[in-house]
Scaffold this motif. Structure first.
Motif, PDB file in Angstrom:
ATOM      1  N   LEU A 197      -7.005  14.301   9.531  1.00  0.00           N
ATOM      2  CA  LEU A 197      -8.299  14.655   8.941  1.00  0.00           C
ATOM      3  C   LEU A 197      -8.863  15.956   9.514  1.00  0.00           C
ATOM      4  O   LEU A 197      -9.629  16.649   8.842  1.00  0.00           O
ATOM      5  CB  LEU A 197      -9.295  13.513   9.143  1.00  0.00           C
ATOM      6  N   THR A 198      -8.488  16.276  10.746  1.00  0.00           N
ATOM      7  CA  THR A 198      -8.950  17.538  11.340  1.00  0.00           C
ATOM      8  C   THR A 198      -7.981  18.686  11.087  1.00  0.00           C
ATOM      9  O   THR A 198      -8.250  19.824  11.486  1.00  0.00           O
ATOM     10  CB  THR A 198      -9.157  17.380  12.853  1.00  0.00           C
ATOM     11  N   GLY A 199      -6.858  18.387  10.456  1.00  0.00           N
ATOM     12  CA  GLY A 199      -5.888  19.435  10.142  1.00  0.00           C
ATOM     13  C   GLY A 199      -5.048  19.877  11.312  1.00  0.00           C
ATOM     14  O   GLY A 199      -4.386  20.919  11.247  1.00  0.00           O
ATOM     15  N   ARG A 200      -5.057  19.088  12.402  1.00  0.00           N
ATOM     16  CA  ARG A 200      -4.252  19.477  13.572  1.00  0.00           C
ATOM     17  C   ARG A 200      -2.784  19.141  13.392  1.00  0.00           C
ATOM     18  O   ARG A 200      -1.959  19.564  14.204  1.00  0.00           O
ATOM     19  CB  ARG A 200      -4.799  18.807  14.838  1.00  0.00           C
ATOM     20  N   THR A 201      -2.467  18.390  12.371  1.00  0.00           N
ATOM     21  CA  THR A 201      -1.073  18.167  12.015  1.00  0.00           C
ATOM     22  C   THR A 201      -0.837  18.755  10.636  1.00  0.00           C
ATOM     23  O   THR A 201      -1.765  18.852   9.823  1.00  0.00           O
ATOM     24  CB  THR A 201      -0.727  16.661  12.023  1.00  0.00           C
ATOM     25  N   GLU A 202       0.382  19.203  10.370  1.00  0.00           N
ATOM     26  CA  GLU A 202       0.664  19.894   9.122  1.00  0.00           C
ATOM     27  C   GLU A 202       0.521  18.958   7.925  1.00  0.00           C
ATOM     28  O   GLU A 202       0.692  17.748   8.035  1.00  0.00           O
ATOM     29  CB  GLU A 202       2.082  20.464   9.147  1.00  0.00           C
ATOM     30  N   ARG A 203       0.192  19.554   6.796  1.00  0.00           N
ATOM     31  CA  ARG A 203       0.097  18.778   5.564  1.00  0.00           C
ATOM     32  C   ARG A 203       1.452  18.778   4.884  1.00  0.00           C
ATOM     33  O   ARG A 203       1.904  19.802   4.367  1.00  0.00           O
ATOM     34  CB  ARG A 203      -0.952  19.376   4.636  1.00  0.00           C
ATOM     35  N   SER A 204       2.111  17.640   4.911  1.00  0.00           N
ATOM     36  CA  SER A 204       3.417  17.525   4.274  1.00  0.00           C
ATOM     37  C   SER A 204       3.681  16.064   3.960  1.00  0.00           C
ATOM     38  O   SER A 204       3.103  15.159   4.573  1.00  0.00           O
ATOM     39  CB  SER A 204       4.526  18.075   5.179  1.00  0.00           C
ATOM     40  N   GLU A 205       4.562  15.839   2.993  1.00  0.00           N
ATOM     41  CA  GLU A 205       4.927  14.466   2.644  1.00  0.00           C
ATOM     42  C   GLU A 205       5.619  13.777   3.812  1.00  0.00           C
ATOM     43  O   GLU A 205       5.457  12.586   4.032  1.00  0.00           O
ATOM     44  CB  GLU A 205       5.842  14.473   1.414  1.00  0.00           C
ATOM     45  N   ALA A 206       6.386  14.543   4.575  1.00  0.00           N
ATOM     46  CA  ALA A 206       7.106  13.957   5.701  1.00  0.00           C
ATOM     47  C   ALA A 206       6.134  13.401   6.735  1.00  0.00           C
ATOM     48  O   ALA A 206       6.358  12.329   7.301  1.00  0.00           O
ATOM     49  CB  ALA A 206       8.021  14.997   6.338  1.00  0.00           C
ATOM     50  N   VAL A 207       5.044  14.127   6.994  1.00  0.00           N
ATOM     51  CA  VAL A 207       4.057  13.649   7.961  1.00  0.00           C
ATOM     52  C   VAL A 207       3.322  12.434   7.415  1.00  0.00           C
ATOM     53  O   VAL A 207       3.105  11.447   8.119  1.00  0.00           O
ATOM     54  CB  VAL A 207       3.070  14.783   8.313  1.00  0.00           C
ATOM     55  N   LEU A 208       2.920  12.487   6.136  1.00  0.00           N
ATOM     56  CA  LEU A 208       2.209  11.358   5.541  1.00  0.00           C
ATOM     57  C   LEU A 208       3.102  10.134   5.420  1.00  0.00           C
ATOM     58  O   LEU A 208       2.621   9.001   5.374  1.00  0.00           O
ATOM     59  CB  LEU A 208       1.655  11.751   4.172  1.00  0.00           C
ATOM     60  N   ASP A 209       4.405  10.344   5.378  1.00  0.00           N
ATOM     61  CA  ASP A 209       5.349   9.218   5.317  1.00  0.00           C
ATOM     62  C   ASP A 209       5.230   8.318   6.532  1.00  0.00           C
ATOM     63  O   ASP A 209       5.616   7.150   6.485  1.00  0.00           O
ATOM     64  CB  ASP A 209       6.791   9.737   5.203  1.00  0.00           C
ATOM     65  N   ARG A 210       4.724   8.861   7.655  1.00  0.00           N
ATOM     66  CA  ARG A 210       4.533   8.022   8.846  1.00  0.00           C
ATOM     67  C   ARG A 210       3.607   6.854   8.513  1.00  0.00           C
ATOM     68  O   ARG A 210       3.852   5.718   8.910  1.00  0.00           O
ATOM     69  CB  ARG A 210       3.932   8.867   9.978  1.00  0.00           C
ATOM     70  N   LEU A 211       2.543   7.136   7.744  1.00  0.00           N
ATOM     71  CA  LEU A 211       1.635   6.071   7.321  1.00  0.00           C
ATOM     72  C   LEU A 211       2.268   5.216   6.235  1.00  0.00           C
ATOM     73  O   LEU A 211       2.215   3.984   6.297  1.00  0.00           O
ATOM     74  CB  LEU A 211       0.327   6.680   6.810  1.00  0.00           C
ATOM     75  N   ALA A 212       2.875   5.864   5.248  1.00  0.00           N
ATOM     76  CA  ALA A 212       3.470   5.112   4.139  1.00  0.00           C
ATOM     77  C   ALA A 212       4.507   4.113   4.633  1.00  0.00           C
ATOM     78  O   ALA A 212       4.580   2.978   4.148  1.00  0.00           O
ATOM     79  CB  ALA A 212       4.092   6.086   3.140  1.00  0.00           C
ATOM     80  N   SER A 213       5.309   4.520   5.613  1.00  0.00           N
ATOM     81  CA  SER A 213       6.356   3.644   6.130  1.00  0.00           C
ATOM     82  C   SER A 213       5.799   2.472   6.930  1.00  0.00           C
ATOM     83  O   SER A 213       6.472   1.469   7.123  1.00  0.00           O
ATOM     84  CB  SER A 213       7.317   4.441   7.012  1.00  0.00           C
ATOM     85  N   ALA A 214       4.547   2.616   7.394  1.00  0.00           N
ATOM     86  CA  ALA A 214       3.944   1.570   8.214  1.00  0.00           C
ATOM     87  C   ALA A 214       3.200   0.532   7.396  1.00  0.00           C
ATOM     88  O   ALA A 214       2.829  -0.518   7.931  1.00  0.00           O
ATOM     89  CB  ALA A 214       2.986   2.192   9.231  1.00  0.00           C
ATOM     90  N   LEU A 215       2.975   0.787   6.098  1.00  0.00           N
ATOM     91  CA  LEU A 215       2.202  -0.118   5.254  1.00  0.00           C
ATOM     92  C   LEU A 215       3.119  -0.929   4.355  1.00  0.00           C
ATOM     93  O   LEU A 215       4.037  -0.393   3.740  1.00  0.00           O
ATOM     94  CB  LEU A 215       1.218   0.678   4.382  1.00  0.00           C
ATOM     95  N   ALA A 216       2.849  -2.224   4.252  1.00  0.00           N
ATOM     96  CA  ALA A 216       3.586  -3.080   3.333  1.00  0.00           C
ATOM     97  C   ALA A 216       3.283  -2.670   1.894  1.00  0.00           C
ATOM     98  O   ALA A 216       2.237  -2.088   1.600  1.00  0.00           O
ATOM     99  CB  ALA A 216       3.208  -4.542   3.563  1.00  0.00           C
ATOM    100  N   GLU A 217       4.212  -2.982   0.982  1.00  0.00           N
ATOM    101  CA  GLU A 217       4.021  -2.617  -0.418  1.00  0.00           C
ATOM    102  C   GLU A 217       2.751  -3.245  -0.980  1.00  0.00           C
ATOM    103  O   GLU A 217       2.070  -2.651  -1.812  1.00  0.00           O
ATOM    104  CB  GLU A 217       5.242  -3.051  -1.237  1.00  0.00           C
TER     105      GLU A 217
END
Length: 354
Positions: free
Chosen positions: A238-258
């Motif tokens: 949210l503060t933009g300290r990590t890059e905006r990419s699908e690979a980074v957001l996948d960290r959350l996606a992979s942690a959530l059940a369908e």
């Protein structure tokens, strides 16, 4: 005289000299490589790439990548079958086993009928007559008759059978189930000539009388660690300290059940798709005014085999404003393929008093 190692985080395969433990070879694979398998002549190594949906084939003599073969969603464990002509890899996300011709280096067919849910690896017997597939979501082992390539038995074991090994004697298959903390020993029958229609199974299960409490405590700590790390990720995103990419957001996606769902303090319900879409659009939204997110008083406990509950306080401070907190209850399921070892099933949040 050499040892192969897949490096899951750096996406590389290493060949190490056993005597001096020095690297002889390092090659790039796909994303998140799992353990390799080698042809009997020691020439080719097959490396399943869990996040890339492919298998990297490395020529160990020429010391180069020879091919990258698409196989499907989340390939995990594989093995070179008897004779060396086929490499079988569990395609975990599609509930099947893909077979690669080791000469043509292409997928030639799949095992689907009789394979359970979320297959994780393939282990053949030394004589090549049988192969075993551990199904981590249906909690059983598929027994495949070779060379017919037919599933002739499904053997129930403990919850989340994650690792298998044939005893050096060739007489038993050992299966460790990390969800139920049990070890199953399956007696491999002596087989006569001719095609197999079925095989008798004899299973002994062992549950450790000691260490179960330590295991539960370890999983509770895993849930607590996941809560802290994911909220650190939220702050950085949210503060933009990590890059905006699908690979980074996948960290959350992979942690959530369908079927994940979160209930906000205001009573709004959001499913996995909505949460990911909202968060994806919010990257860097607090870059200018600043944002701190932290958690306190995290407590975890087991609900049942493989299910865990965590309660925690989440605090947010925007700029110089007063911090505001919410009390959260989260339900987790053990998931060895998730980034933190557990998967979020449900979250319910309530505002804390100011």
């Amino acid at each position: 005289g050499a040892y192969l190692v897949s490096s899951e985080k750096t996406n590389r395969l290493w060949l190490l000299d056993l005597e001096e433990m020095r690297p002889l070879l390092s090659v790039e694979t796909g994303r998140r490589p799992f353990p390799p398998a080698v042809t009997p002549d020691g020439r080719l190594a097959f490396v399943p790439n869990y996040d890339s949906g492919s298998v990297t084939v490395v020529d160990l003599r020429q010391r180069r990548v020879q091919a990258t073969i698409p196989v499907g969603e989340r390939p995990s464990g594989g093995a070179v079958l008897a004779g060396g002509g086929l490499y079988a890899v569990a395609v975990r996300g599609e509930n099947r086993v893909a077979l690669i011709d080791t000469a043509r280096l292409e997928v030639v067919r799949s095992w689907e009928t009789g394979i359970g849910q979320s297959p994780f690896s393939v282990v053949p017997t030394p004589d090549g007559r049988l192969a075993f597939v551990n199904n981590t979501a249906s909690h059983d082992v598929s027994v495949v008759a070779m060379p017919e390539e037919r599933v002739v038995a499904r053997v129930a074991v403990g919850e989340i059978p994650i690792v298998m090994a044939v005893h050096p004697s060739g007489e038993t298959l050992w299966v460790s189930s990390e969800g139920s903390h049990t070890l199953s020993v399956i007696r491999i029958p002596e087989l006569g000539p001719g095609p197999l229609e079925s095989v008798p199974v004899d299973v002994q299960r062992y549950r450790p009388s000691r260490g179960s409490r330590e295991a539960e405590r370890e999983m509770s700590e895993t849930c607590e660690r996941e809560v802290v790390q994911l909220h650190q990720f939220f702050e950085q995103w949210l503060t933009g300290r990590t890059e905006r990419s699908e690979a980074v957001l996948d960290r959350l996606a992979s942690a959530l059940a369908e079927d994940f769902e979160i209930v906000s303090p205001s009573g709004t319900r959001s499913d996995r798709t909505r949460l990911l879409r909202t968060l994806g659009a919010a990257h860097g939204s607090h870059r200018s005014q600043g944002l701190r997110i932290w958690v306190e008083n995290v407590r975890g406990r087991a609900l049942a085999d493989g299910l865990y509950l965590a309660t925690y306080e989440e605090w947010q401070q925007v700029g110089e404003q007063a911090p505001r907190g919410r009390l959260s209850t989260a339900v987790f399921q053990r998931a060895p393929d998730a980034p933190g070892g557990v998967r979020w099933l449900h979250v319910h949040e309530t505002w804390l008093g100011r």
